[in-house]
Design a protein around this motif. Sequence first.
Motif, PDB file in Angstrom:
ATOM      1  N   ALA A   1     -20.426 -34.993 -22.315  1.00  0.00           N
ATOM      2  CA  ALA A   1     -20.532 -33.530 -22.409  1.00  0.00           C
ATOM      3  C   ALA A   1     -20.703 -32.881 -21.043  1.00  0.00           C
ATOM      4  CB  ALA A   1     -21.675 -33.134 -23.339  1.00  0.00           C
ATOM      5  N   GLY A   2     -20.214 -33.538 -19.986  1.00  0.00           N
ATOM      6  CA  GLY A   2     -20.301 -32.972 -18.642  1.00  0.00           C
ATOM      7  C   GLY A   2     -21.686 -33.004 -18.044  1.00  0.00           C
TER       8      GLY A   2
ATOM      9  N   THR B   1     -21.555 -34.969 -32.479  1.00  0.00           N
ATOM     10  CA  THR B   1     -22.730 -34.901 -33.339  1.00  0.00           C
ATOM     11  C   THR B   1     -23.490 -33.597 -33.153  1.00  0.00           C
ATOM     12  OG1 THR B   1     -24.172 -35.992 -31.717  1.00  0.00           O
ATOM     13  CG2 THR B   1     -22.954 -37.400 -33.244  1.00  0.00           C
ATOM     14  N   GLU B   2     -23.211 -32.898 -32.040  1.00  0.00           N
ATOM     15  CA  GLU B   2     -23.907 -31.653 -31.750  1.00  0.00           C
ATOM     16  C   GLU B   2     -23.001 -30.432 -31.875  1.00  0.00           C
ATOM     17  OE1 GLU B   2     -25.533 -32.115 -27.880  1.00  0.00           O
ATOM     18  OE2 GLU B   2     -26.936 -33.713 -28.446  1.00  0.00           O
ATOM     19  N   GLN B   3     -21.700 -30.651 -31.879  1.00  0.00           N
ATOM     20  CA  GLN B   3     -20.753 -29.540 -31.896  1.00  0.00           C
ATOM     21  C   GLN B   3     -19.889 -29.641 -33.149  1.00  0.00           C
ATOM     22  OE1 GLN B   3     -19.075 -29.020 -28.074  1.00  0.00           O
ATOM     23  NE2 GLN B   3     -17.711 -27.359 -28.657  1.00  0.00           N
TER      24      GLN B   3
ATOM     25  N   ARG C   1     -16.318 -35.393 -22.485  1.00  0.00           N
ATOM     26  CA  ARG C   1     -16.041 -35.135 -23.901  1.00  0.00           C
ATOM     27  C   ARG C   1     -17.251 -34.521 -24.595  1.00  0.00           C
ATOM     28  NH1 ARG C   1     -15.119 -40.190 -27.638  1.00  0.00           N
ATOM     29  NH2 ARG C   1     -13.413 -40.658 -26.201  1.00  0.00           N
ATOM     30  N   SER C   2     -16.972 -33.566 -25.456  1.00  0.00           N
ATOM     31  CA  SER C   2     -18.038 -32.914 -26.222  1.00  0.00           C
ATOM     32  C   SER C   2     -18.693 -33.916 -27.164  1.00  0.00           C
ATOM     33  CB  SER C   2     -17.468 -31.750 -27.037  1.00  0.00           C
ATOM     34  OG  SER C   2     -16.825 -30.808 -26.208  1.00  0.00           O
TER      35      SER C   2
ATOM     36  N   ARG D   1     -14.178 -28.165 -29.282  1.00  0.00           N
ATOM     37  CA  ARG D   1     -14.486 -29.415 -28.586  1.00  0.00           C
ATOM     38  C   ARG D   1     -13.473 -29.699 -27.490  1.00  0.00           C
ATOM     39  NH1 ARG D   1     -14.953 -32.986 -34.026  1.00  0.00           N
ATOM     40  NH2 ARG D   1     -16.814 -32.015 -34.941  1.00  0.00           N
ATOM     41  N   THR D   2     -13.930 -30.387 -26.462  1.00  0.00           N
ATOM     42  CA  THR D   2     -13.033 -30.815 -25.394  1.00  0.00           C
ATOM     43  C   THR D   2     -13.215 -32.301 -25.130  1.00  0.00           C
ATOM     44  OG1 THR D   2     -12.408 -30.525 -23.069  1.00  0.00           O
ATOM     45  CG2 THR D   2     -14.728 -30.161 -23.624  1.00  0.00           C
ATOM     46  N   MET D   3     -12.117 -32.981 -24.901  1.00  0.00           N
ATOM     47  CA  MET D   3     -12.153 -34.384 -24.496  1.00  0.00           C
ATOM     48  C   MET D   3     -12.216 -34.515 -22.975  1.00  0.00           C
ATOM     49  SD  MET D   3     -11.889 -37.739 -25.118  1.00  0.00           S
ATOM     50  CE  MET D   3     -11.097 -38.177 -26.656  1.00  0.00           C
TER      51      MET D   3
END
Length: 671
Positions: free
Chosen positions: A384-385, A440-442, A436-437, A448-450
Amino acid sequence: MAVLAYASAVISTLFRLLAYIFLRVIPARLGPKALPALYVLHLSSLALLPADESAPPRPATHKNGNGISSKDEINETKPLPAIPAQRSHIDTVKTLLLSIPSPIKALTAANILINTILLLLVVDLVLEPYLDDAKDVIFTRVGAVYPDSARIVIRYPHENSTDGALVIVLWRQITLYGDPVWTSGPTVNLTQENDWVSTAVLDSLWPSTDYEYALGDAEGNKLPYPPNPIHFHTFPDPRLSTGSHFRFLATSCVTTNFPYKPFNGRRIKGFDLLADYLWPSRTVTQAGVNSVSDALNETDSSANSRSALDKFLPDNLAPPAEFLMFLGDFIYADVPFYFGDNAEHYRRLYRRNYQSESFRKVYENLPIFHAYDDHEIINNYMGAGNDSKLPFASADDAFKLYNANSNYNPAEPGQHYYHFRFSDTAFFVLDTRRYRSDVTEQDDAASRTMLGDKQLAALYEWLGKVNNTATFKFIVSSVPFTSLWQHDAQVDSWAAYPSEKLSLLNALHSVPNVIIISGDRHEFAAIKFNGEGQGHTILEVSTSPLSMFYIPFFRTLKSTSDGTVNTIKEAKTVVGGEEVTSLVEDELPQEEVVKYIAEGNYKWSSFEVDTRDPEHPVVKLEVVIDGFPAYSLEIIGRPVELKVSSALGSVVPNGFLNILDKIGLNPISWF
């Protein structure tokens, strides 16, 4: 108590079955917890059994009026037949196989011994990565190769030095006319802080040329390792429009000694098979040459030296492999047991792989470029960055030292995604974990982004540049791009990021000759993506594992997607003796399986790229499973009118240009 006897047999049989699965099928993380518990439970059940619990029932006896039992009467009149010896042997085998409690102490002891041996094998598989730290491993290999330079990884521990140690790269060009003098190249400072690992850049080289290097001390004296020079071949200049004919390999997922064999802790069988595939003596013999050394005309070279060997090989043989793309799961930090979030734990696993003589046979003879996946970090990692998310920092430290620092320069500083070229073929290697997002949280799949914004932008920019400057375009993703794999793949692959995938897929359909390479699933599949209208077809080739588990009798790949597209293709017919081209519309699945092979612990794909005929570019795919060719496919590309520079300056190494500039000549101004 009979129930307890049967329960003891069931527990022991279950223990043996799970031990076999853990050692030979899949080393699941549940194994180190469940197997010792079952072992203790079996011993406890035996301890609770009476000593004669499993004795066969005695014949019933009845007294008659004379006080003589009926049994004695029977014995006097008709003796009981003796139990055949064969029946006794069968009972013994059944007792040992099914772990049935027995009044015979030797059989009970034998059952306990079998289970104890199995438990010790499990302990060996689990603990050996921790006990064998491989701190003394020495190695060197070639990483990224350019037309005029190469990256070289070196590990040379000097445990007696507190300030580090200097190692010099000695290099020279391979020629057929004597041995040129060694040139002192870059110097690296190896320190304990960096686990005695460093990466050097050897530059001022010529394109498409054979070189070799050795290692020296601070005074320039050769070190004992490597015993023979390491060879490599520089890439051709991509600005020349001459086409190319080369081969590379792709695979992922490797661990030592699996399926498990006792006393094979450092072996990686997949690399043994790969080495045999790449450099078999029979290939050179078939070409009419007795050995590789004969083919090289007594030069101090190896089968990886292109110019000396190529002329001896017939045209129908594939060219020598130029490099290996390793797509992730180079280590399994959390399988079968996770020893914790610390840098040394991760570094140890990399050292063990490089210590393997199986791997050494490959990395000392072939450049390797790396991507990473979840098991270099932890299972199903979604960053998630956020680089502070555990255990990314410890995992990234080891990955950079051993693998990433020798890759090509990243598209953005500090990143792990990068791109490179071999002649007129372009590659973009993705980072599918760091940004990647977290699914489980989004909950909103559309958001979402990979890849994250910056990486996605870099990929789109690369696509724009290579659209008309490269014939074939390979996109490397550690996880499958297709959504046809089910179950956990619906969360861990591109299937969980449908909006970003669809947007990218629409862009890829506008670019000719795109091939996606992926791994992760421990199975092989070739997937075709059909484009809407006249969009270009895309092929994905997913190959793994190189040396790890696969699960028999369990398949999760759908044959076609539920979604469809309306394609428009050209169709040629003969009307009145003339060939007529027309457009035909057809409804096809958006994604469909071309070939699927689940079986095999050892898999890789070989890609032979041939663009020498610009009107008929082709990629020949060969899939090798357990050491044998299992599938082949010819991928016909579309002609691409390349826009490249033909200036003389494009083929002159930068080092030579610098020399001309120093003496007052500027060759660039000549054109």
